[in-house]
Design a protein around this motif. Structure first.
Motif, mmCIF file in Angstrom:
data_model
loop_
_atom_site.group_PDB
_atom_site.id
_atom_site.type_symbol
_atom_site.label_atom_id
_atom_site.label_comp_id
_atom_site.label_asym_id
_atom_site.label_seq_id
_atom_site.Cartn_x
_atom_site.Cartn_y
_atom_site.Cartn_z
ATOM 1 N N LEU A 241 0.805 -1.103 -0.065
ATOM 2 C CA LEU A 241 -0.074 0.063 0.055
ATOM 3 C C LEU A 241 0.783 1.338 0.191
ATOM 4 O O LEU A 241 0.513 2.104 -0.409
ATOM 5 N N TYR A 242 2.117 1.203 0.644
ATOM 6 C CA TYR A 242 2.964 2.250 0.867
ATOM 7 C C TYR A 242 3.414 2.751 -0.685
ATOM 8 O O TYR A 242 3.556 3.734 -0.854
ATOM 9 N N ALA A 243 3.825 1.580 -1.168
ATOM 10 C CA ALA A 243 4.276 1.924 -2.655
ATOM 11 C C ALA A 243 3.471 2.275 -3.608
ATOM 12 O O ALA A 243 3.760 3.183 -4.337
ATOM 13 N N ARG A 244 1.988 1.812 -3.438
ATOM 14 C CA ARG A 244 1.130 2.391 -4.349
ATOM 15 C C ARG A 244 0.702 3.942 -4.002
ATOM 16 O O ARG A 244 0.667 4.714 -4.942
ATOM 17 N N MET A 245 0.865 4.333 -2.799
ATOM 18 C CA MET A 245 0.752 5.684 -2.223
ATOM 19 C C MET A 245 1.592 6.553 -2.914
ATOM 20 O O MET A 245 1.511 7.600 -3.270
ATOM 21 N N TRP A 246 2.940 5.960 -2.856
ATOM 22 C CA TRP A 246 3.917 6.870 -3.435
ATOM 23 C C TRP A 246 4.036 6.964 -4.951
ATOM 24 O O TRP A 246 4.324 8.272 -5.434
ATOM 25 N N ARG A 247 3.646 6.224 -5.491
ATOM 26 C CA ARG A 247 3.396 5.958 -6.859
ATOM 27 C C ARG A 247 2.239 7.127 -7.164
ATOM 28 O O ARG A 247 2.585 7.985 -8.162
ATOM 29 N N ASP A 248 1.299 7.021 -6.627
ATOM 30 C CA ASP A 248 0.218 8.105 -6.657
ATOM 31 C C ASP A 248 0.759 9.651 -6.459
ATOM 32 O O ASP A 248 0.373 10.406 -7.386
ATOM 33 N N CYS A 249 1.650 9.758 -5.389
ATOM 34 C CA CYS A 249 2.253 11.033 -5.130
ATOM 35 C C CYS A 249 3.114 11.675 -6.190
ATOM 36 O O CYS A 249 2.987 12.674 -6.919
ATOM 37 N N ARG A 250 3.921 10.528 -6.655
ATOM 38 C CA ARG A 250 4.934 10.884 -7.779
ATOM 39 C C ARG A 250 4.447 11.020 -9.120
ATOM 40 O O ARG A 250 4.704 12.180 -10.065
ATOM 41 N N GLU A 251 3.116 10.544 -9.342
ATOM 42 C CA GLU A 251 2.498 10.826 -10.645
ATOM 43 C C GLU A 251 1.538 11.717 -10.723
ATOM 44 O O GLU A 251 0.533 11.757 -11.740
ATOM 45 N N GLY A 252 1.374 12.457 -9.506
ATOM 46 C CA GLY A 252 0.216 13.784 -9.434
ATOM 47 C C GLY A 252 -1.172 13.052 -9.374
ATOM 48 O O GLY A 252 -2.189 13.783 -9.685
ATOM 49 N N ARG A 253 -1.302 12.051 -8.738
ATOM 50 C CA ARG A 253 -2.771 11.255 -8.543
ATOM 51 C C ARG A 253 -2.842 11.231 -6.982
ATOM 52 O O ARG A 253 -3.751 10.441 -6.605
ATOM 53 N N LEU A 254 -2.230 12.114 -6.279
ATOM 54 C CA LEU A 254 -2.587 12.110 -4.810
ATOM 55 C C LEU A 254 -4.263 12.434 -4.477
ATOM 56 O O LEU A 254 -4.580 13.208 -4.971
ATOM 57 N N PRO A 255 -4.921 11.622 -3.856
ATOM 58 C CA PRO A 255 -6.223 11.932 -3.730
ATOM 59 C C PRO A 255 -6.466 13.133 -2.835
ATOM 60 O O PRO A 255 -5.638 13.427 -1.959
ATOM 61 N N ARG A 256 -7.663 13.992 -3.173
ATOM 62 C CA ARG A 256 -8.118 15.115 -2.522
ATOM 63 C C ARG A 256 -9.135 14.750 -1.734
ATOM 64 O O ARG A 256 -10.225 14.225 -2.157
ATOM 65 N N PRO A 257 -9.095 15.041 -0.296
ATOM 66 C CA PRO A 257 -10.243 14.647 0.526
ATOM 67 C C PRO A 257 -11.424 15.329 0.204
ATOM 68 O O PRO A 257 -11.373 16.497 -0.037
ATOM 69 N N ASP A 258 -12.648 14.591 0.416
ATOM 70 C CA ASP A 258 -13.971 15.067 -0.072
ATOM 71 C C ASP A 258 -14.513 15.633 1.039
ATOM 72 O O ASP A 258 -15.033 14.799 1.876
ATOM 73 N N LEU A 259 -14.925 17.014 1.244
ATOM 74 C CA LEU A 259 -15.507 17.733 2.353
ATOM 75 C C LEU A 259 -16.611 18.419 1.985
ATOM 76 O O LEU A 259 -17.126 19.186 2.530
ATOM 77 N N ALA A 260 -17.176 18.131 0.783
ATOM 78 C CA ALA A 260 -18.336 18.829 0.300
ATOM 79 C C ALA A 260 -19.631 18.651 1.204
ATOM 80 O O ALA A 260 -19.906 17.381 1.554
ATOM 81 N N ASN A 261 -20.308 19.891 1.456
ATOM 82 C CA ASN A 261 -21.644 19.911 2.120
ATOM 83 C C ASN A 261 -21.621 19.245 3.494
ATOM 84 O O ASN A 261 -22.660 18.843 3.924
ATOM 85 N N LEU A 262 -20.527 19.089 4.255
ATOM 86 C CA LEU A 262 -20.435 18.267 5.444
ATOM 87 C C LEU A 262 -21.222 19.196 6.421
ATOM 88 O O LEU A 262 -21.719 18.767 7.301
ATOM 89 N N ASP A 263 -21.383 20.522 6.351
ATOM 90 C CA ASP A 263 -21.856 21.383 7.229
ATOM 91 C C ASP A 263 -23.656 21.199 7.297
ATOM 92 O O ASP A 263 -24.221 20.945 8.151
ATOM 93 N N VAL A 264 -24.022 20.921 6.061
ATOM 94 C CA VAL A 264 -25.299 20.292 5.681
ATOM 95 C C VAL A 264 -25.711 19.138 6.329
ATOM 96 O O VAL A 264 -26.723 19.079 6.934
#
Length: 671
Positions: A596-619
Motif C-alpha cells: 500500500l505504501y508503494a502504491r501511495m508513493w506512486r500516486d504522489c509521484r504521478e500527481g494522482r494524490l487523492p484530495r479529501p472530499d469535504l463537500a456539504n458536510l455542514d449540511v
C-alpha cells in the motif's frame, strides 16, 4: 543553543531596583535568548530586594511558573502559597497551586485549593467567570482521575452553566457520561441545549453514540475545523522526501508506542518491515515512558524520535528534514494526538490508520487503511479519505505475555457450571441499546452471568440497578477487578462467549479474546467502529459469529448459551486454527502495508494524490442534529441511504443544497 552567561551577582545588581514592568521585560529578554537560569535568578533577586512591593504577589506568581517549568515544584508551591498569603483574592495563584499539587500526586490538596478559589469568587464579571470555570474544570479533571465521576460531572455542568461556549468541557462531559453509562448521555439543561452537546462532542464519543457514519463524518469535519483549525506555516514542498531514491521513508506518529492498547497491537509491525523496501522512523508524542514495550519500539525502529516537548512547527520541520515520504498517523482523534502538527503537512503523503476508528474529515489525510469488511466499496462515500485495504485491518501481537497460572472461576467470582458471557470493552462502549440486548440474552439463558470490567462503584451500581429494573438480578452481573495485562489474559478462558458492543465494538479486546480461544459474537453495523470486530472474527475463521442485525445477534447468543457443545466446537476451531488465521499473520500484514505504501508513493509521484472530499458536510451535520439518536437505533434502519437521502431532500426543498458525490446526486430529489 544559548547558554546562561550572567552571574547571579551581576543579575542581582541589575534587577533589584527595577519596576515590575521592567523586570518582566528583562526576563522576557532572557527567555528569548534561552537563558533559563538567568530568569530564575532575576526573579529570586528581585523578590529578595522588594519584599514590601505591593505587586510582589504577581512577581511570585511569575516566578512560580519559571520554577514549575524547570521541575522545581516544591519551590514553585512555596511561591504560590506566599502569593496567596499576600493577596487572597488573586485567583490564578489558587489555580496554579492546585495544578502543582496535582503534579505531585496530592490530588486531595489540589481540590482543596480549587475549592478555596471557588469559595472566594463572589464578584460576577468576565474575569471572575473565567477563573471560576477554570477552577471547576481543573477540579473535575482531578476528581475524575480518582474515580469521583459523579462529582466531576457536577463540576463540568456548573462550568457550562457559566459559559456554554467551552467545547472541550462539552467533550469532557459527554465522554464522562458515556463512561458512567449515564443514559441518556446527552442530557440538556436550561442553559446548555441538546444541540450544543451533540455538535460539540468529540469524534471518538460520536463513534460510541450512534451507528451513523455520515453523522460521524460531519462531526469530525466540524471538530477539525474548530478544534484543529488551519495553522500558519503548513508545508507545501518536501525537497528531502521528493529527492530520496532509496527504501521508502515511512514515519509512524503516535503517543501510544508504549504499554497501551495501540502499542500492544503494533508490537511486531516496526520490526517486520523489509528494510530493502521501508526505512522505519517512529515519532513519539506521548507521556514519558520507561516500560519494556516502549524500549522495544526504540530497538525496532531505524530511528526513534521523541517529540513530546517539541513545538508543532519544530516537529513538522524535523519530520520534513528527515525526508519522511509517508507519515502514518496512529492517533487520529484520540488522547495526546498532535493534530496541529499533522495539519502542518510535514510529509507529502499522510495516512490515517489504526488509532482512530473512523474518518478524519481533514483536508490533509489522503488515505485511510481498512479492509473489505470494515469498509465495503458501497460505504466509501462515508469517508473523506481514499480507502485502501489490507486482508485484515488490525495487527496483533503473537507474543503476548500471559501469566502462567490460570485462575479458577471461583477465584474470579464466577459460577462453576453456568454459562459465562463476557465483555471486557471499556464502559464508554456500553450503549443502552447494547445493554438492553444483553439483558434480553440473560433472561433467555437460565443461570447465565455477564462478566464485565470493574469500574467506579457508582457505575457498577447503576448497571446493576438498571438490570434489576428490567427483571435481571444484579448478582448476574459480575465485575472483574483490574489486573496487569498478563494476568488479565490468563483469566480470559474462564468465559464461554465474548459479547461485543455496538456501535463502538471491540478492537484490541476482541483480538485478545480470540487469541485466548474465546469465541466473539458481534453485530456489524455501518460505521467503522461497529465493523472492526466483525473483521477480526472473520479473519480468525469464525464468520458465522458476525451478525448483520441486532435481532440475529440476540438469537445467536441465546442459541450458543443453551448449546455448550456448539461453543466447545468453536473454541476448538479457534485453538487449532490460530497459527494459520489471517488475524495473526503479521508478516503478511506488514507485506500488505508495504504494498500500500508503494502504491501511495506512486500516486504522489504521478500527481494522482487523492484530495479529501469535504463537500456539504455542514449540511449533513445540520441534518444529523435533528435526529434523536438515543431514541432511534440507526443500526436497525433497513434502508440507511434512503433514510438519509429523504432527510436531505426535505432540507433541499427549504434551502437548496449543492450537488455532491455522496447522497445529493438524484436530479429528481435535488432539482
Amino acid at each position: 543553543m544559548a547558554t546562561d552567561i550572567l552571574s547571579p551577582a551581576l543579575i542581582a545588581s541589575m534587577v533589584g531596583h527595577l519596576s515590575v514592568a521592567d523586570l518582566i521585560r528583562t526576563t522576557e529578554t532572557f527567555k528569548q535568548s534561552g537563558q533559563t537560569a538567568s530568569i530564575e535568578a532575576a526573579y529570586a533577586a528581585w523578590v529578595q530586594a522588594n519584599s514590601e512591593d505591593p505587586l510582589l504577589y504577581a512577581v511570585l506568581f511569575n516566578y512560580s511558573i519559571t520554577l514549575s517549568d524547570t521541575g522545581k515544584l516544591e519551590a514553585a508551591q512555596q511561591c504560590l502559597e506566599r502569593a496567596i498569603a499576600l493577596n487572597a483574592d488573586f485567583m490564578p495563584a489558587y489555580i496554579n497551586l492546585g495544578r502543582i499539587l496535582e503534579r505531585q500526586g496530592k490530588i486531595g490538596l489540589a481540590i482543596i485549593q480549587w475549592s478555596a478559589a471557588l469559595a472566594r469568587m463572589a464578584a460576577v464579571n468576565p474575569q471572575a467567570v473565567m477563573h471560576k470555570t477554570t477552577a471547576l474544570n481543573q477540579s473535575a479533571r482531578a476528581l475524575e482521575a480518582v474515580s469521583q465521576d459523579e462529582a466531576a460531572e457536577k463540576m463540568l455542568r456548573e462550568s457550562l452553566e457559566l459559559d456554554r461556549d467551552q467545547r472541550e468541557v462539552v467533550q469532557h462531559l459527554v465522554a464522562l457520561r458515556q463512561r458512567q453509562c449515564e443514559w441518556p448521555v446527552l442530557l440538556p439543561s436550561e442553559r446548555v441545549s441538546r444541540e450544543t452537546l451533540f455538535t460539540d462532542m468529540s469524534p471518538l464519543s460520536a463513534a460510541a453514540h450512534a451507528d451513523d457514519p455520515l453523522m460521524q463524518l460531519a462531526l469530525a469535519d466540524r471538530y477539525n475545523r474548530r478544534d484543529v483549525g488551519t495553522p500558519e506555516g503548513a508545508l507545501t514542498a518536501w525537497p528531502a522526501a521528493m529527492a530520496h531514491e532509496g527504501p521508502l521513508r515511512v514515519g509512524y506518529l503516535s503517543s501510544d508506542l508504549r504499554e497501551h492498547a495501540v502499542g500492544y497491537l503494533m508490537t511486531e509491525v516496526l520490526g517486520l518491515h523489509d528494510r530493502g523496501k521501508v526505512e522505519v522512523h517512529a515519532y513519539y508524542c506521548g507521556i514519558p515512558a520507561t516500560d519494556a514495550l516502549h524500549a522495544h519500539f526504540k530497538d525496532t525502529a531505524d530511528r526513534f524520535t521523541v517529540i513530546t516537548d517539541v513545538s508543532d512547527a519544530d516537529a513538522a520541520r524535523r519530520i520534513a528534514d528527515d525526508g519522511i515520504q509517508i507519515l502514518v498517523d496512529l492517533n487520529g482523534y484520540t488522547r495526546d494526538a498532535r493534530l496541529k502538527l499533522v495539519a502542518l503537512r510535514p510529509a507529502p503523503v499522510i495516512v490515517n490508520w489504526l488509532g482512530y476508528p473512523g474518518t478524519m474529515a481533514s483536508p490533509y489525510h489522503h488515505y485511510l487503511i481498512a479492509d473489505d469488511w470494515i469498509i465495503p466499496e458501497a460505504h466509501e462515500a462515508y469517508f473523506s479519505e481514499k480507502v485502501l485495504r489490507l486482508p485484515c485491518y488490525q495487527p496483533s501481537n503473537r507474543n503476548r505475555a500471559v501469566a502462567p497460572q490460570r485462575p479458577t472461576r471461583a477465584a474470579a467470582g464466577l459460577p462453576e457450571e453456568a454459562m459465562v458471557y463476557c465483555c471486557f470493552n471499556g464502559s464508554h462502549k456500553i450503549h443502552r441499546q447494547t445493554f438492553d440486548r444483553w439483558l434480553a440474552i440473560l433472561a433467555r439463558v437460565p443461570d447465565s452471568v455477564l462478566w464485565l470490567l470493574g469500574g467506579p462503584e457508582a457505575t457498577v451500581n447503576r448497571l446493576r440497578e438498571y438490570a434489576k429494573a428490567h427483571g435481571i438480578g444484579g448478582e448476574r452481573l459480575v465485575f472483574a477487578d483490574k489486573a496487569a495485562n498478563p494476568a488479565h489474559l490468563a483469566r480470559y478462558p474462564l468465559a464461554d462467549l465474548f459479547l461485543d458492543t455496538t456501535p463502538y465494538g471491540a478492537h484490541t479486546t476482541a483480538s485478545d479474546a480470540l487469541w485466548s480461544g474465546v469465541p466473539v459474537l458481534t453485530a456489524s453495523g455501518r460505521s467503522f467502529a461497529s465493523r472492526v470486530c466483525g473483521s477480526l472474527v472473520r479473519a480468525a475463521g469464525l464468520p458465522e459469529l458476525v451478525c448483520e442485525t441486532p435481532e440475529a445477534y440476540v438469537e445467536r447468543a441465546v442459541e450458543l448459551g443453551n448449546d455448550r457443545a456448539a461453543l466447545a466446537a468453536l473454541r476448538q476451531r479457534l485453538e487449532t486454527g490460530r497459527d494459520q488465521a489471517a488475524l495473526f499473520d503479521m508478516p503478511g500484514l506488514v507485506r500488505g502495508l508495504e504494498g500500500l505504501y508503494a502504491r501511495m508513493w506512486r500516486d504522489c509521484r504521478e500527481g494522482r494524490l487523492p484530495r479529501p472530499d469535504l463537500a456539504n458536510l455542514d449540511v449533513y451535520l445540520e441534518t444529523a442534529c435533528a435526529v434523536d439518536y438515543e431514541a432511534l437505533d440507526v443500526q436497525a434502519v433497513a434502508d440507511y441511504r434512503g433514510w438519509w437521502t429523504q432527510q436531505l431532500a426535505r432540507r433541499h426543498r427549504l434551502r437548496p443544497i449543492p450537488r455532491d458525490n455522496r447522497l445529493v446526486v438524484d436530479p429528481e430529489l435535488f432539482p
